[in-house]
Design a protein around this motif. Structure first.
Motif, short mmCIF file in Angstrom:
data_model
loop_
_atom_site.label_atom_id
_atom_site.label_comp_id
_atom_site.label_asym_id
_atom_site.label_seq_id
_atom_site.Cartn_x
_atom_site.Cartn_y
_atom_site.Cartn_z
N ILE A 95 50.78 28.83 32.08
CA ILE A 95 49.41 29.31 32.15
C ILE A 95 48.98 29.76 30.76
N ASP A 96 47.77 29.37 30.36
CA ASP A 96 47.20 29.85 29.09
C ASP A 96 45.72 30.11 29.31
N VAL A 97 45.28 31.34 28.99
CA VAL A 97 43.88 31.72 29.25
C VAL A 97 43.09 31.88 27.96
N ARG A 98 43.57 31.26 26.89
CA ARG A 98 42.91 31.41 25.59
C ARG A 98 41.47 30.88 25.62
N ASN A 99 41.23 29.85 26.44
CA ASN A 99 39.92 29.22 26.48
C ASN A 99 39.15 29.59 27.75
N THR A 100 39.55 30.68 28.39
CA THR A 100 38.97 31.09 29.66
C THR A 100 38.21 32.40 29.50
N ASN A 101 37.02 32.49 30.08
CA ASN A 101 36.33 33.77 30.01
C ASN A 101 36.99 34.77 30.95
N LYS A 102 36.72 36.05 30.71
CA LYS A 102 37.46 37.12 31.40
C LYS A 102 37.24 37.09 32.92
N GLN A 103 36.03 36.74 33.35
CA GLN A 103 35.75 36.71 34.79
C GLN A 103 36.54 35.60 35.48
N ASP A 104 36.64 34.45 34.80
CA ASP A 104 37.32 33.31 35.41
C ASP A 104 38.84 33.48 35.46
N SER B 105 54.92 41.61 24.50
CA SER B 105 53.90 41.66 23.46
C SER B 105 52.65 40.95 23.92
N LEU B 106 51.60 41.12 23.15
CA LEU B 106 50.34 40.46 23.46
C LEU B 106 50.49 38.94 23.40
N ASP B 107 50.05 38.27 24.47
CA ASP B 107 49.97 36.82 24.45
C ASP B 107 49.07 36.38 25.58
N THR B 108 48.35 35.30 25.37
CA THR B 108 47.49 34.75 26.42
C THR B 108 48.25 33.73 27.26
N LYS B 109 49.52 33.48 26.93
CA LYS B 109 50.35 32.53 27.66
C LYS B 109 51.36 33.27 28.53
N TYR C 266 41.84 38.54 22.63
CA TYR C 266 43.07 38.10 23.28
C TYR C 266 43.75 39.24 24.04
N ALA C 267 43.69 40.44 23.49
CA ALA C 267 44.28 41.59 24.16
C ALA C 267 43.61 41.84 25.50
N GLU C 268 42.29 41.74 25.52
CA GLU C 268 41.55 41.92 26.77
C GLU C 268 41.95 40.86 27.79
N LYS C 269 42.03 39.61 27.34
CA LYS C 269 42.40 38.52 28.25
C LYS C 269 43.83 38.67 28.76
N SER C 270 44.73 39.03 27.84
CA SER C 270 46.13 39.20 28.21
C SER C 270 46.29 40.29 29.27
N ASN C 271 45.61 41.41 29.09
CA ASN C 271 45.69 42.51 30.05
C ASN C 271 45.15 42.08 31.41
N ILE C 272 44.02 41.38 31.42
CA ILE C 272 43.45 40.92 32.69
C ILE C 272 44.40 39.95 33.38
N LEU C 273 44.97 39.02 32.60
CA LEU C 273 45.89 38.03 33.15
C LEU C 273 47.08 38.69 33.83
N LEU D 194 42.91 27.11 32.90
CA LEU D 194 44.13 27.89 32.71
C LEU D 194 45.17 27.05 31.96
N ALA D 195 44.69 26.08 31.19
CA ALA D 195 45.61 25.13 30.55
C ALA D 195 45.44 25.02 29.05
N THR D 196 44.21 25.14 28.55
CA THR D 196 43.93 24.81 27.16
C THR D 196 44.40 25.90 26.20
N ALA D 197 45.11 25.49 25.15
CA ALA D 197 45.63 26.45 24.16
C ALA D 197 44.67 26.68 23.02
#
Length: 449
Positions: free
Chosen positions: A424-433, A376-380, A347-354, A83-86
């Motif tokens: 928190i940044d989920v750019r490098n995280t799969n959706k399940q994690d 707006s859309l962001d993974t952070k 990224y949109a999918e990850k952002s929504n899940i986050l 939840l850290a890597t950009a």
């Protein structure tokens, strides 16, 4: 799970359990096709995905071999939830497409590789393509105002070093902000001060007082998809900042590093509203292709062009000609737009899940957490923690729980008061994690609170 994903999962599992070690040849395409009862195309899709992830490599006419085991393991061998890597997932980097462009660029630019081109603005054909692409972001500029740089870091360094027409010498920086710019100004000993930015933006009264009191050379800001907060300015705030900049003869350096991920086409950069040549626009292409590309672009007011180009000329003959040529081909071919659309969807999918998971956890968390969902859309994003929970201690506990978080201290100037914030940044995280990591985080917050 689709068939190609099942093939990938099984092969990765064999790598993790060392049934397939580095250098081992994978079963042939025919063997995999028979084993899984699928088509050749399905097997190839699985193998190409693994190749993009740098888990395997191919040898022409011989087959596919294991390159490495998955690289996201902790020292204990247990998978970490990141939840850290950009940096984006390696599987999303367009290696094959960009490698093709690099090969083509080497062929096209052969003569230029053996001499110094002294094209300070950048490869002319790339500048033309960049000009077209900037217009998609509502940045309308002449080619002479566009300069290609070796990453945005070089652009920011030059801006920090040169004299500005307002003859001021103090740099104003939002706090928190992009950590490398903080380090740049402090390492080089430049005059700088900070202004607090939080979920509500900046206090415009504070901004005016700073502009009036200090000789501000320029104000460095990240108006949208702020790093690390994940928030964005409204149009009203952008206009107000521009008005104050004009009133007090201050320039604005607008870092628009994630412009490609804006989903609201009505949202324009600050540059688009500037009628007084106050805004210097900086954009990176590394975030959407891959970090090692090291190509940035800056759009400069006419009065700053000459000093900027003069310093660039003596510290850097040319930004790498081969990568410039490759980027030109990547833009011109439409590959960039295609990759951008694919990455934006991911990224949109990850952002929504986050944000859905955070909203859910906030409802059941016994501790009061201050959180504003980005518009707006962001993974952070960020959580403002209560005083009873120390962010650094929380990060240490989460590492034991195999969840990786990064402390926010580096995003502040050394002498600026730091907030008790968890980024928190989920750019490098799969959706399940993402879900699993946020659930673990709030469980720990509940225990510590």
């Amino acid at each position: 799970m689709q068939k190609y994903q099942q093939i990938m999962s099984d092969l990765i599992s064999q790598m993790e359990n060392e049934f397939l070690t580095v250098g081992t040849k994978l079963p042939s395409i025919r063997e995999l096709k028979n084993q899984y009862g699928c088509s050749t195309e399905t097997v190839l899709k699985a193998l190409h995905e693994l190749k993009y992830q740098h888990r395997i490599f191919s040898v022409p006419k011989k087959g596919f071999y294991v390159l490495s085991a998955p690289n996201h393991l902790s020292s204990t061998g247990t998978t970490m939830i990141d939840l850290a890597t950009a940096t984006p997932e390696h599987s999303m980097f367009p290696y094959t497409e960009f490698q093709h462009c690099l090969n083509q660029a080497i062929e096209i630019q052969q003569s230029g590789l053996f001499s110094y081109g002294m094209t300070v603005n950048g490869l002319p054909s790339l500048v033309q393509e960049i000009k077209k692409k900037l217009e998609d972001y509502q940045i309308f500029a002449n080619e002479s105002e566009i300069v290609i740089t070796t990453g945005t870091q070089q652009a920011l360094y030059i801006l920090a070093q040169i004299s500005f027409p307002n003859q001021s010498d103090t740099i104003l920086i939002e706090q928190p902000t992009y950590h490398l710019f903080n380090q740049l100004v402090e390492t080089t000993g430049l005059k700088c001060i900070g202004i607090r930015r939080d979920k509500n933006g900046i206090d415009l009264n504070d901004l005016e007082q700073i502009f009036a009191r200090y000789q501000i050379k320029f104000f460095y800001t990240i108006p949208r998809f702020h790093n690390p907060l994940g928030t964005s300015y409204t149009k009203k705030e952008k206009l107000a900042i521009l008005d104050l900049a004009q009133k007090y003869n201050v320039y604005i350096v607008e870092d628009d590093y994630l412009a490609d991920f804006e989903v609201d086409k009505k949202v324009d950069p600050m540059f688009a509203y500037d009628i007084n040549e106050r805004v210097i626009y900086v954009k990176s292409f590394s975030k959407i292709i891959f970090p090692g590309l090291r190509i940035g672009v800056i759009v400069l007011p006419s009065k700053i062009l000459h000093p900027f180009k003069s310093l660039k000329r003596v510290i850097d003959y040319d930004t790498n000609l081969v990568t410039q040529g490759a980027l030109e081909l990547y833009l011109k071919s439409g590959m960039f737009d295609s990759h951008s659309a694919k990455l934006s969807l991911r990224y949109a999918e990850k952002s929504n899940i986050l944000h859905q998971e955070i909203d859910l956890q906030l409802k059941i968390c016994p501790v009061s957490i201050d959180y504003v969902k980005p518009t707006s859309l962001d993974t952070k994003t960020h959580l403002s923690l209560p005083r009873t929970i120390n962010a650094m201690e929380l990060i240490r506990h989460m590492k034991i729980e195999k969840v990786l978080l990064r402390e926010i201290g580096e995003n502040y100037l050394s002498n600026f008061p730091k907030e008790n914030i968890l980024k928190i940044d989920v750019r490098n995280t799969n959706k399940q994690d993402i879900q699993k990591g946020i659930q673990k985080l709030f469980q720990m917050i509940g225990r510590m609170g």
